[in-house]
Scaffold this active site. Structure first.
Site, PDB file in Angstrom:
ATOM      1  N   CYS A  21      67.023  70.960   9.936  1.00 12.83           N
ATOM      2  CA  CYS A  21      66.873  72.277  10.555  1.00 12.83           C
ATOM      3  C   CYS A  21      65.545  72.884  10.113  1.00 12.83           C
ATOM      4  CB  CYS A  21      68.035  73.192  10.157  1.00 12.83           C
ATOM      5  SG  CYS A  21      69.564  72.722  10.972  1.00 12.83           S
ATOM      6  N   PRO A  22      64.851  73.536  11.012  1.00 12.63           N
ATOM      7  CA  PRO A  22      65.245  73.948  12.359  1.00 12.63           C
ATOM      8  C   PRO A  22      64.847  72.963  13.449  1.00 12.63           C
ATOM      9  CG  PRO A  22      63.210  75.036  11.833  1.00 12.63           C
ATOM     10  CD  PRO A  22      63.573  74.182  10.629  1.00 12.63           C
TER      11      PRO A  22
END
Length: 82
Positions: A21-22
Protein backbone atom coordinates in the site's frame (compact mmCIF):
# COMPACT_ATOMS: atom_id res chain seq x y z
CA UNK A 1 -0.48 -4.02 -13.94
CA UNK A 2 -3.61 -4.82 -15.93
CA UNK A 3 -4.36 -8.28 -17.27
CA UNK A 4 -6.41 -9.09 -20.34
CA UNK A 5 -8.41 -11.80 -18.57
CA UNK A 6 -11.40 -10.19 -16.87
CA UNK A 7 -12.78 -11.75 -13.74
CA UNK A 8 -16.49 -12.63 -13.52
CA UNK A 9 -18.64 -9.48 -13.48
CA UNK A 10 -15.60 -7.29 -14.20
CA UNK A 11 -14.65 -5.89 -17.58
CA UNK A 12 -10.99 -5.45 -16.67
CA UNK A 13 -8.69 -6.68 -13.91
CA UNK A 14 -5.89 -4.89 -12.09
CA UNK A 15 -3.55 -7.46 -10.58
CA UNK A 16 -1.71 -5.67 -7.77
CA UNK A 17 -0.76 -8.77 -5.80
CA UNK A 18 2.69 -8.34 -4.31
CA UNK A 19 2.46 -4.53 -4.24
CA UNK A 20 2.47 -2.74 -0.90
CA UNK A 21 0.00 0.00 0.00
CA UNK A 22 -0.75 2.45 -1.45
CA UNK A 23 0.35 0.72 -4.68
CA UNK A 24 -2.83 -1.31 -5.27
CA UNK A 25 -5.02 1.78 -4.81
CA UNK A 26 -2.81 3.84 -7.14
CA UNK A 27 -3.02 1.10 -9.79
CA UNK A 28 -6.82 1.05 -9.42
CA UNK A 29 -7.08 4.83 -9.72
CA UNK A 30 -4.99 4.78 -12.91
CA UNK A 31 -7.30 2.15 -14.41
CA UNK A 32 -10.46 4.02 -13.29
CA UNK A 33 -9.21 7.08 -15.15
CA UNK A 34 -8.72 5.03 -18.33
CA UNK A 35 -12.17 3.39 -18.53
CA UNK A 36 -15.68 4.60 -19.30
CA UNK A 37 -18.34 5.35 -16.69
CA UNK A 38 -20.16 2.17 -15.67
CA UNK A 39 -17.15 -0.08 -16.21
CA UNK A 40 -16.48 -2.62 -13.45
CA UNK A 41 -12.85 -3.22 -12.52
CA UNK A 42 -11.60 -6.10 -10.37
CA UNK A 43 -8.65 -5.24 -8.14
CA UNK A 44 -6.62 -8.22 -6.96
CA UNK A 45 -4.53 -7.37 -3.92
CA UNK A 46 -2.85 -9.21 -1.09
CA UNK A 47 -2.12 -6.00 0.84
CA UNK A 48 -3.91 -6.12 4.18
CA UNK A 49 -5.04 -2.47 4.04
CA UNK A 50 -6.51 -2.63 0.52
CA UNK A 51 -10.09 -3.33 1.59
CA UNK A 52 -10.16 -0.30 3.88
CA UNK A 53 -8.22 2.02 1.58
CA UNK A 54 -10.29 1.19 -1.50
CA UNK A 55 -13.57 1.57 0.41
CA UNK A 56 -12.53 4.96 1.80
CA UNK A 57 -11.38 6.12 -1.65
CA UNK A 58 -14.62 4.90 -3.28
CA UNK A 59 -16.71 6.75 -0.68
CA UNK A 60 -14.74 9.96 -1.29
CA UNK A 61 -14.59 9.68 -5.09
CA UNK A 62 -18.19 8.57 -5.64
CA UNK A 63 -17.27 5.22 -7.20
CA UNK A 64 -19.09 2.06 -6.13
CA UNK A 65 -17.71 -1.09 -4.51
CA UNK A 66 -19.90 -3.85 -5.96
CA UNK A 67 -18.23 -6.84 -4.30
CA UNK A 68 -15.35 -7.78 -2.00
CA UNK A 69 -14.21 -11.39 -1.96
CA UNK A 70 -11.73 -12.45 0.71
CA UNK A 71 -9.84 -15.28 -1.00
CA UNK A 72 -7.27 -17.61 0.49
CA UNK A 73 -4.30 -15.44 -0.44
CA UNK A 74 -5.71 -12.17 -1.80
CA UNK A 75 -8.74 -9.89 -1.97
CA UNK A 76 -10.84 -9.39 -5.14
CA UNK A 77 -12.48 -5.98 -4.97
CA UNK A 78 -14.94 -5.02 -7.73
CA UNK A 79 -15.34 -1.30 -8.33
CA UNK A 80 -17.81 0.36 -10.71
CA UNK A 81 -16.75 3.73 -12.13
CA UNK A 82 -19.46 6.32 -11.50
Amino acid sequence: MTTNQPSPEAETTVDARGATCPGPLMDLIAEIRAVDTGTVIALLSDAENSKTEVQEWADESGNEITDIVDGEDHYRIHVRKQ
